[in-house]
Design a protein around this motif. Structure first.
Motif, PDB file in Angstrom:
ATOM      1  N   GLY A  42     -36.447 -11.142   6.061  1.00  0.00           N
ATOM      2  CA  GLY A  42     -36.068 -12.435   6.344  1.00  0.00           C
ATOM      3  C   GLY A  42     -35.346 -12.732   7.688  1.00  0.00           C
ATOM      4  O   GLY A  42     -34.791 -14.020   7.739  1.00  0.00           O
ATOM      5  N   LYS A  43     -34.991 -11.751   8.272  1.00  0.00           N
ATOM      6  CA  LYS A  43     -34.016 -11.737   9.458  1.00  0.00           C
ATOM      7  C   LYS A  43     -34.601 -11.384  10.765  1.00  0.00           C
ATOM      8  O   LYS A  43     -35.615 -10.791  10.769  1.00  0.00           O
ATOM      9  CB  LYS A  43     -32.707 -10.920   9.394  1.00  0.00           C
ATOM     10  N   GLN A  44     -34.137 -11.882  11.937  1.00  0.00           N
ATOM     11  CA  GLN A  44     -34.848 -11.421  13.226  1.00  0.00           C
ATOM     12  C   GLN A  44     -34.282  -9.913  13.505  1.00  0.00           C
ATOM     13  O   GLN A  44     -33.327  -9.638  12.959  1.00  0.00           O
ATOM     14  CB  GLN A  44     -34.208 -12.284  14.376  1.00  0.00           C
ATOM     15  N   ARG A  45     -35.191  -9.600  14.358  1.00  0.00           N
ATOM     16  CA  ARG A  45     -34.757  -8.045  14.965  1.00  0.00           C
ATOM     17  C   ARG A  45     -33.633  -8.288  15.575  1.00  0.00           C
ATOM     18  O   ARG A  45     -33.051  -8.929  16.340  1.00  0.00           O
ATOM     19  CB  ARG A  45     -36.046  -7.484  15.678  1.00  0.00           C
ATOM     20  N   GLU A  46     -32.634  -7.211  15.447  1.00  0.00           N
ATOM     21  CA  GLU A  46     -31.547  -7.036  16.146  1.00  0.00           C
ATOM     22  C   GLU A  46     -31.182  -5.781  16.737  1.00  0.00           C
ATOM     23  O   GLU A  46     -31.621  -4.700  16.099  1.00  0.00           O
ATOM     24  CB  GLU A  46     -30.168  -7.408  15.245  1.00  0.00           C
ATOM     25  N   TRP A  47     -30.424  -5.978  17.772  1.00  0.00           N
ATOM     26  CA  TRP A  47     -30.076  -4.463  18.573  1.00  0.00           C
ATOM     27  C   TRP A  47     -28.904  -3.896  17.777  1.00  0.00           C
ATOM     28  O   TRP A  47     -28.251  -4.387  17.264  1.00  0.00           O
ATOM     29  CB  TRP A  47     -29.696  -4.848  19.937  1.00  0.00           C
ATOM     30  N   VAL A  48     -29.103  -2.382  17.716  1.00  0.00           N
ATOM     31  CA  VAL A  48     -28.283  -1.525  17.028  1.00  0.00           C
ATOM     32  C   VAL A  48     -27.235  -0.846  18.013  1.00  0.00           C
ATOM     33  O   VAL A  48     -26.279  -0.456  18.033  1.00  0.00           O
ATOM     34  CB  VAL A  48     -28.677  -0.772  15.995  1.00  0.00           C
ATOM     35  N   ALA A  49     -28.057   0.118  18.806  1.00  0.00           N
ATOM     36  CA  ALA A  49     -27.392   1.051  19.776  1.00  0.00           C
ATOM     37  C   ALA A  49     -28.163   1.115  21.093  1.00  0.00           C
ATOM     38  O   ALA A  49     -29.563   1.092  20.891  1.00  0.00           O
ATOM     39  CB  ALA A  49     -27.238   2.321  19.014  1.00  0.00           C
ATOM     40  N   ARG A  50     -27.559   1.722  21.982  1.00  0.00           N
ATOM     41  CA  ARG A  50     -28.336   1.789  23.373  1.00  0.00           C
ATOM     42  C   ARG A  50     -27.666   3.225  24.040  1.00  0.00           C
ATOM     43  O   ARG A  50     -26.577   3.369  23.738  1.00  0.00           O
ATOM     44  CB  ARG A  50     -28.112   0.493  24.312  1.00  0.00           C
ATOM     45  N   ILE A  51     -28.506   3.690  24.768  1.00  0.00           N
ATOM     46  CA  ILE A  51     -28.203   4.879  25.564  1.00  0.00           C
ATOM     47  C   ILE A  51     -28.803   4.860  26.735  1.00  0.00           C
ATOM     48  O   ILE A  51     -30.032   4.556  27.063  1.00  0.00           O
ATOM     49  CB  ILE A  51     -28.317   6.307  24.807  1.00  0.00           C
ATOM     50  N   THR A  52     -27.974   5.241  27.909  1.00  0.00           N
ATOM     51  CA  THR A  52     -28.531   5.237  29.312  1.00  0.00           C
ATOM     52  C   THR A  52     -29.462   6.363  29.517  1.00  0.00           C
ATOM     53  O   THR A  52     -29.498   7.366  28.828  1.00  0.00           O
ATOM     54  CB  THR A  52     -27.499   5.392  30.207  1.00  0.00           C
ATOM     55  N   PHE A  53     -30.081   6.363  30.420  1.00  0.00           N
ATOM     56  CA  PHE A  53     -31.240   7.193  30.816  1.00  0.00           C
ATOM     57  C   PHE A  53     -30.649   8.872  30.844  1.00  0.00           C
ATOM     58  O   PHE A  53     -31.586   9.606  30.466  1.00  0.00           O
ATOM     59  CB  PHE A  53     -32.024   6.918  31.943  1.00  0.00           C
ATOM     60  N   GLY A  54     -29.422   8.778  31.494  1.00  0.00           N
ATOM     61  CA  GLY A  54     -29.203  10.228  31.385  1.00  0.00           C
ATOM     62  C   GLY A  54     -28.461  10.567  30.117  1.00  0.00           C
ATOM     63  O   GLY A  54     -28.039  11.805  30.105  1.00  0.00           O
ATOM     64  N   GLY A  55     -27.987   9.777  29.187  1.00  0.00           N
ATOM     65  CA  GLY A  55     -27.262  10.218  27.952  1.00  0.00           C
ATOM     66  C   GLY A  55     -25.860  10.110  28.304  1.00  0.00           C
ATOM     67  O   GLY A  55     -25.365  10.402  27.015  1.00  0.00           O
ATOM     68  N   VAL A  56     -25.457   9.692  29.303  1.00  0.00           N
ATOM     69  CA  VAL A  56     -24.043   9.834  29.334  1.00  0.00           C
ATOM     70  C   VAL A  56     -23.266   8.631  28.685  1.00  0.00           C
ATOM     71  O   VAL A  56     -22.284   8.662  28.068  1.00  0.00           O
ATOM     72  CB  VAL A  56     -23.829   9.762  30.762  1.00  0.00           C
ATOM     73  N   THR A  57     -23.705   7.485  28.490  1.00  0.00           N
ATOM     74  CA  THR A  57     -23.095   6.340  28.215  1.00  0.00           C
ATOM     75  C   THR A  57     -23.922   5.598  26.971  1.00  0.00           C
ATOM     76  O   THR A  57     -24.975   5.605  26.907  1.00  0.00           O
ATOM     77  CB  THR A  57     -23.089   5.083  29.157  1.00  0.00           C
ATOM     78  N   THR A  58     -23.185   5.421  25.842  1.00  0.00           N
ATOM     79  CA  THR A  58     -23.710   4.688  24.935  1.00  0.00           C
ATOM     80  C   THR A  58     -22.919   3.558  24.302  1.00  0.00           C
ATOM     81  O   THR A  58     -21.691   3.711  24.570  1.00  0.00           O
ATOM     82  CB  THR A  58     -23.749   5.756  23.395  1.00  0.00           C
ATOM     83  N   THR A  59     -23.843   2.570  23.791  1.00  0.00           N
ATOM     84  CA  THR A  59     -23.028   1.404  23.042  1.00  0.00           C
ATOM     85  C   THR A  59     -23.633   0.981  21.936  1.00  0.00           C
ATOM     86  O   THR A  59     -24.598   1.232  21.479  1.00  0.00           O
ATOM     87  CB  THR A  59     -23.279   0.159  24.187  1.00  0.00           C
ATOM     88  N   TYR A  60     -22.845   0.362  21.083  1.00  0.00           N
ATOM     89  CA  TYR A  60     -23.127   0.376  19.624  1.00  0.00           C
ATOM     90  C   TYR A  60     -22.781  -1.289  19.256  1.00  0.00           C
ATOM     91  O   TYR A  60     -21.936  -1.922  19.857  1.00  0.00           O
ATOM     92  CB  TYR A  60     -22.504   0.850  18.703  1.00  0.00           C
ATOM     93  N   ALA A  61     -23.582  -1.702  18.363  1.00  0.00           N
ATOM     94  CA  ALA A  61     -23.170  -3.298  17.806  1.00  0.00           C
ATOM     95  C   ALA A  61     -21.913  -2.983  17.020  1.00  0.00           C
ATOM     96  O   ALA A  61     -21.789  -1.764  16.461  1.00  0.00           O
ATOM     97  CB  ALA A  61     -24.217  -3.696  16.828  1.00  0.00           C
ATOM     98  N   ASP A  62     -21.267  -3.943  16.765  1.00  0.00           N
ATOM     99  CA  ASP A  62     -19.986  -3.981  16.091  1.00  0.00           C
ATOM    100  C   ASP A  62     -20.309  -3.583  14.495  1.00  0.00           C
ATOM    101  O   ASP A  62     -19.292  -2.663  14.069  1.00  0.00           O
ATOM    102  CB  ASP A  62     -19.286  -5.067  16.173  1.00  0.00           C
ATOM    103  N   SER A  63     -21.328  -3.789  14.005  1.00  0.00           N
ATOM    104  CA  SER A  63     -21.508  -3.654  12.522  1.00  0.00           C
ATOM    105  C   SER A  63     -21.825  -2.207  12.260  1.00  0.00           C
ATOM    106  O   SER A  63     -21.775  -1.616  11.372  1.00  0.00           O
ATOM    107  CB  SER A  63     -22.761  -4.355  12.292  1.00  0.00           C
TER     108      SER A  63
END
Length: 115
Positions: A42-63
């Motif tokens: 019942g909800k829209q798709r949401e972003w959870v986590a991301r990683i750069t192509f080299g794997g050096v930088t990662t970011t996350y949803a606050d949840s």
């Protein structure tokens, strides 16, 4: 044509852990940033986590920050999501994809967190 195949989901109790995998066939994604997304009923798709192509930088949803870890193995054309301290609200179908513009979405893998 790139095919994304997610796996590793399942039923787990609150506080438990799962490790998801996403394998790509048909093309290498080593040149792209990759992400995990999820869609609860019942909800829209949401972003959870991301990683750069080299794997050096990662970011996350606050949840999920502090509980989930994204990683990748470019030699295996695979992206992972380690999920710890799972909560019922993490229940969803989980998908991976490269950063926009997206490939066609895979089938996803179901994660259910319930006692």
């Amino acid at each position: 044509q790139v095919q994304l195949v997610e796996s590793g989901g399942g039923l787990v109790q609150p506080g438990g852990s799962l490790r998801l995998s996403c394998a790509a066939s048909g093309s290498s994604f080593s040149g792209y940033g990759m992400g995990w997304y999820r869609q609860a009923p019942g909800k829209q798709r949401e972003w959870v986590a991301r990683i750069t192509f080299g794997g050096v930088t990662t970011t996350y949803a606050d949840s999920v920050k502090g509980r989930f870890t994204i990683s990748r193995d470019n030699a295996k054309n695979t992206v992972y999501l380690q999920m710890n301290s799972l909560k019922p609200e993490d229940t969803a179908v989980y998908y991976c994809n490269k950063n926009a513009p997206f490939y066609s979405w895979g089938q996803g893998t179901q994660v259910t967190v319930s006692s």
